[in-house]
Design a protein around this motif. Structure first.
Motif, mmCIF file in Angstrom:
data_model
loop_
_atom_site.group_PDB
_atom_site.id
_atom_site.type_symbol
_atom_site.label_atom_id
_atom_site.label_comp_id
_atom_site.label_asym_id
_atom_site.label_seq_id
_atom_site.Cartn_x
_atom_site.Cartn_y
_atom_site.Cartn_z
ATOM 1 N N UNK A 104 46.580 32.063 40.576
ATOM 2 C CA UNK A 104 46.536 33.460 40.155
ATOM 3 C C UNK A 104 47.582 33.704 39.082
ATOM 4 N N UNK A 105 47.322 34.624 38.198
ATOM 5 C CA UNK A 105 48.304 35.035 37.207
ATOM 6 C C UNK A 105 49.271 35.998 37.872
ATOM 7 N N UNK A 106 50.503 35.590 38.000
ATOM 8 C CA UNK A 106 51.478 36.438 38.672
ATOM 9 C C UNK A 106 51.823 37.612 37.768
ATOM 10 N N UNK A 107 51.623 38.809 38.274
ATOM 11 C CA UNK A 107 51.870 39.996 37.475
ATOM 12 C C UNK A 107 51.961 41.198 38.383
ATOM 13 N N UNK A 108 52.926 42.093 38.125
ATOM 14 C CA UNK A 108 53.001 43.312 38.922
ATOM 15 C C UNK A 108 51.809 44.217 38.700
ATOM 16 N N UNK A 109 51.027 43.931 37.635
ATOM 17 C CA UNK A 109 49.856 44.755 37.351
ATOM 18 C C UNK A 109 48.667 44.402 38.243
ATOM 19 N N UNK A 110 48.678 43.221 38.842
ATOM 20 C CA UNK A 110 47.529 42.756 39.617
ATOM 21 C C UNK A 110 47.772 42.982 41.106
ATOM 22 N N UNK A 111 46.807 43.645 41.730
ATOM 23 C CA UNK A 111 46.872 43.887 43.166
ATOM 24 C C UNK A 111 45.840 43.005 43.857
ATOM 25 N N UNK A 112 46.261 42.293 44.881
ATOM 26 C CA UNK A 112 45.356 41.443 45.651
ATOM 27 C C UNK A 112 44.927 42.221 46.895
ATOM 28 N N UNK A 113 43.626 42.503 46.984
ATOM 29 C CA UNK A 113 43.097 43.339 48.063
ATOM 30 C C UNK A 113 42.131 42.515 48.917
ATOM 31 N N UNK A 114 42.457 42.258 50.173
ATOM 32 C CA UNK A 114 41.481 41.599 51.059
ATOM 33 C C UNK A 114 40.298 42.534 51.287
ATOM 34 N N UNK A 115 39.094 41.976 51.320
ATOM 35 C CA UNK A 115 37.904 42.783 51.553
ATOM 36 C C UNK A 115 36.889 41.955 52.328
ATOM 37 N N UNK A 116 36.197 42.601 53.245
ATOM 38 C CA UNK A 116 35.241 41.917 54.115
ATOM 39 C C UNK A 116 33.822 42.340 53.757
ATOM 40 N N UNK A 169 34.200 40.922 37.597
ATOM 41 C CA UNK A 169 33.872 39.546 37.234
ATOM 42 C C UNK A 169 33.935 38.651 38.465
ATOM 43 N N UNK A 170 33.042 37.723 38.515
ATOM 44 C CA UNK A 170 32.992 36.737 39.588
ATOM 45 C C UNK A 170 33.680 35.451 39.126
ATOM 46 N N UNK A 171 33.732 34.437 40.023
ATOM 47 C CA UNK A 171 34.524 33.232 39.715
ATOM 48 C C UNK A 171 35.918 33.657 39.266
ATOM 49 N N UNK A 172 36.501 34.569 40.031
ATOM 50 C CA UNK A 172 37.702 35.269 39.570
ATOM 51 C C UNK A 172 38.846 34.340 39.211
ATOM 52 N N UNK A 173 39.088 33.301 40.015
ATOM 53 C CA UNK A 173 40.237 32.440 39.757
ATOM 54 C C UNK A 173 40.114 31.691 38.438
ATOM 55 N N UNK A 174 38.895 31.500 37.964
ATOM 56 C CA UNK A 174 38.697 30.806 36.694
ATOM 57 C C UNK A 174 38.783 31.757 35.498
ATOM 58 N N UNK A 175 38.415 33.021 35.711
ATOM 59 C CA UNK A 175 38.234 33.934 34.586
ATOM 60 C C UNK A 175 39.366 34.940 34.429
#
Length: 655
Positions: free
Chosen positions: A36-48, A79-85
């Protein structure tokens, strides 16, 4: 933050490399873990996934100004394939489309350990993005064909979460997918096109997937109403195997009666891997063009311009230093509401496909709006409204003394010194400028023969075009000189203009009309004769249409100078003849390439004169109200005139 993203973007473009994303399931150890690109702008949200309890993550990146304006809503790029894009899209949008919320959708986080070990962290993409249920004996653990379920997860869980928790513009949802996730995007577009407004499909399809999409398409129920979508498709120059399936997919979309798609299909230098960075950047650039009424200036054809996601409406137009005075829409609150409602209806497509609506009152622009393919700084095709502009050019020639009002009734051929009178048809002298301007030239030419004649372009150059017309026409008689729209009449007029003005008609149009009005961003095509087209195939900006309308409103004067002969304009707008086409309203009359009609407001009649071009190009002038209305569009039926006059004109009767 910007420096970091710039370095990431620069490295990606300069190295021109990308993680492998082929549609096979062998995976690639180079990308299994991702980062992941470490950034205070990015929020990681778990979702089911509420349907099957699978766990995913959303990587949400907000614009830098998100917390500064609590009333502002933002477009969203999913966007999908998030870790790549993630890194490429984050870097691209930072500099090209900074006011957008990015939402990356991860692969399934809780996949079985054996699947993860065999296929990598991205194992779920092979099942989630696949819309074919064919089993693969080499991969018995993978349950292909889960695209429908994954789409429902995105629609019901992901989008709902984002729109419930962030200030989003629900009219501006976009999707980005590459390779297999691009194919998944094609599936979404085909089956649930209302999920997103804009689709970016990078290297999306191979030949084996088209039969599945075709079968799916045949089973779809027609949509209740026609939907619009913008689509950017791109792949590498070395991916020759993509040509045919992508062409087939575009044909599949075109066959849909319930779906109007604006498609930009590009081939980018590189193969499946190396083309990716530039596809990402160019697609984000494309995306920015449909989120603003101001074009970035890239040269594209009108039909490649994507639809705006939202209408741009301004009741206090901007002063763009383009020789147009501006003011505020000063009408009653009810009339203002009616005009704004009409504007929204135009954007919604209730009245057809229109791209701009502008209103000028007392020579000041007071309302400006753009929709669909309309852009404030791009020329718009004018179709037959060009005839009206040709008429103004003739009026300029008369004002400058190159012709007189009396010349309008002289034989047209008397101005054409290169014509050989011994070879032309009988009665050719009956054709005058007056007759041509009112569509009464009277030429009678076999169109099949003319198609053959046009193949010899050399003989049609200059006045040779008129010579050839008069050689092949049946005799010109009083009976033949009846109203017949088109019929070479505009080019008869243009040829006279070219013959009498110094230099060429092309130069005269530029220096003596367009330059004086400050019209510099235009296209005016050349006729087979080498002269400027006189009846169509020119484009100008909607604001410049206002300038032409105001010139007519002011009886040909511009800043105190009599630019167009006042006597000529009075004649041109006097409703000389009745058009005979059965689809034209009974109240319409025709002058010198300009139409006229009365407008009734509370039992009082107001005369309107207007230029009219197919597809919805109108410049409407109501002199008694100091009013000029412009609308441009690309609508086949073009029935908006009645609604325009009914809504807008009464508002200015009261001012």
């Amino acid at each position: 933050m910007r420096i970091i993203k710039l370095l990431i973007l620069t490295c990606a473009l300069s190295l021109n490399t990308v993680f492998a994303q082929e549609n096979n399931v062998s995976g690639n150890s180079q990308i299994e873990n991702g980062s992941a690109l470490e950034s205070p702008q990015i929020r990681v949200i778990p979702i089911k996934d509420s349907n099957n309890e699978r766990n995913y993550e959303l990587y949400i990146e907000l614009p830098e100004d998100y917390t500064e304006n609590n009333s502002k809503k933002y477009p969203v790029l999913y966007y999908t394939d998030a870790m790549w894009h993630l890194e490429m899209l984050s870097g691209s949008t930072e500099y090209i489309l900074e006011n957008v919320i990015l939402v990356g959708i991860s692969w399934q986080k809780d996949i079985a350990k054996d699947l993860k070990q065999q296929y990598g962290a991205h194992a779920s993409r092979f099942t989630d993005y696949s819309f074919w249920k064919k089993t693969n004996p080499n991969h018995p653990k993978l349950k292909f064909g889960q695209a429908k379920n994954h789409l429902e997860f995105i629609r019901n869980d992901v989008i709902q979460y984002v729109e419930n928790n962030y200030r989003t513009d629900s009219n501006s949802r976009s999707y980005f997918g590459y390779s297999l996730s691009g194919a998944f995007g094609a599936y979404i577009l085909l089956t649930r096109p209302d999920t997103f407004d804009n689709y970016i499909l990078g290297s999306p399809l191979n030949k084996g997937l088209i039969p599945y999409l075709s079968e799916i398409n045949t089973e779809l129920e027609p949509l209740e109403s026609t939907l619009n979508a913008n689509v950017f498709i791109a792949y590498g120059t070395l991916e020759k195997e993509k040509d045919e399936p992508i062409d087939e997919f575009i044909k599949l979309l075109d066959s849909r009666k319930d779906l109007t798609v604006s498609i930009q299909n590009k081939v980018i230098e590189g193969d499946h891997q190396t083309a990716f960075p530039m596809i990402a950047v160019q697609s984000v650039t494309w995306l920015s063009s449909l989120m603003s009424h101001v074009s970035s200036g890239n040269e594209v054809s009108f039909w490649d311009i994507p639809y705006l996601n939202n209408a741009f409406v301004n009741t206090t137009p901007e002063d763009r230093k383009d020789r147009i005075s501006v003011d505020t829409l000063a009408v009653s609150s009810n009339d203002r509401k009616a005009i704004l409602n009409l504007s929204q209806e135009i954007f919604d497509g209730k009245h057809g496909s229109y791209d701009a609506l502008l209103i000028s009152h007392k020579n000041k622009l007071v309302f400006e709006s753009y929709y669909k393919k309309g852009r404030i700084n791009l020329p718009h095709g004018q179709a037959s409204a060009v005839k009206a502009y040709t008429s103004l050019v003739l009026g300029r020639a008369i004002q400058m003394g190159y012709l007189s009002m009396e010349d309008l009734n002289k034989p047209l051929i008397s101005f054409l010194k290169d014509i050989n009178p011994e070879k032309i048809t009988k009665g050719a002298e009956k054709i005058t400028l007056h007759k041509a301007l009112t569509m009464h030239g009277g030429l009678n030419i076999d169109r099949d023969k003319w198609k053959e004649i046009e193949k010899d372009s050399t003989r049609l150059k200059g006045q040779g075009f008129i010579q050839t017309l008069l050689e092949h026409s049946e005799p010109i008689t009083s009976a033949s000189q009846t109203y017949l729209y088109g019929n070479f009449n505009p080019m008869l007029v243009m040829t006279v203009i070219d013959a009498v003005v110094p230099g060429t008609a092309e130069d005269f149009i530029k220096t003596e009309l367009l330059d004086k009005l400050g019209i510099t961003n235009y296209k005016w095509s050349t006729h087979i004769s080498g002269l400027p087209e006189a009846g169509w195939r020119a484009s100008i900006m909607s604001r410049d249409m206002i300038k032409l309308g105001n010139l007519v409103l002011n009886k040909g004067k511009l800043n105190g100078e009599q630019l167009i002969s006042a006597d000529y304009l009075e004649k041109a707008n006097s409703g000389i003849v009745k058009p005979t086409q059965d689809w034209i309203p009974k109240t319409y009359r025709y002058g010198y390439f300009w139409y006229q009609t009365p407008i009734m407001v509370d039992s009082k009649s107001y005369d309107a004169t207007f230029a009219w071009g197919g597809g919805g190009q109108h410049i409407i002038v109501v002199a008694a109200l100091d009013l000029t209305i412009v609308i441009s569009g690309h609508d086949g039926k073009d029935t908006i005139m009645t609604q325009l006059l009914k809504t807008i004109v009464p508002a200015f009767v009261k001012t």
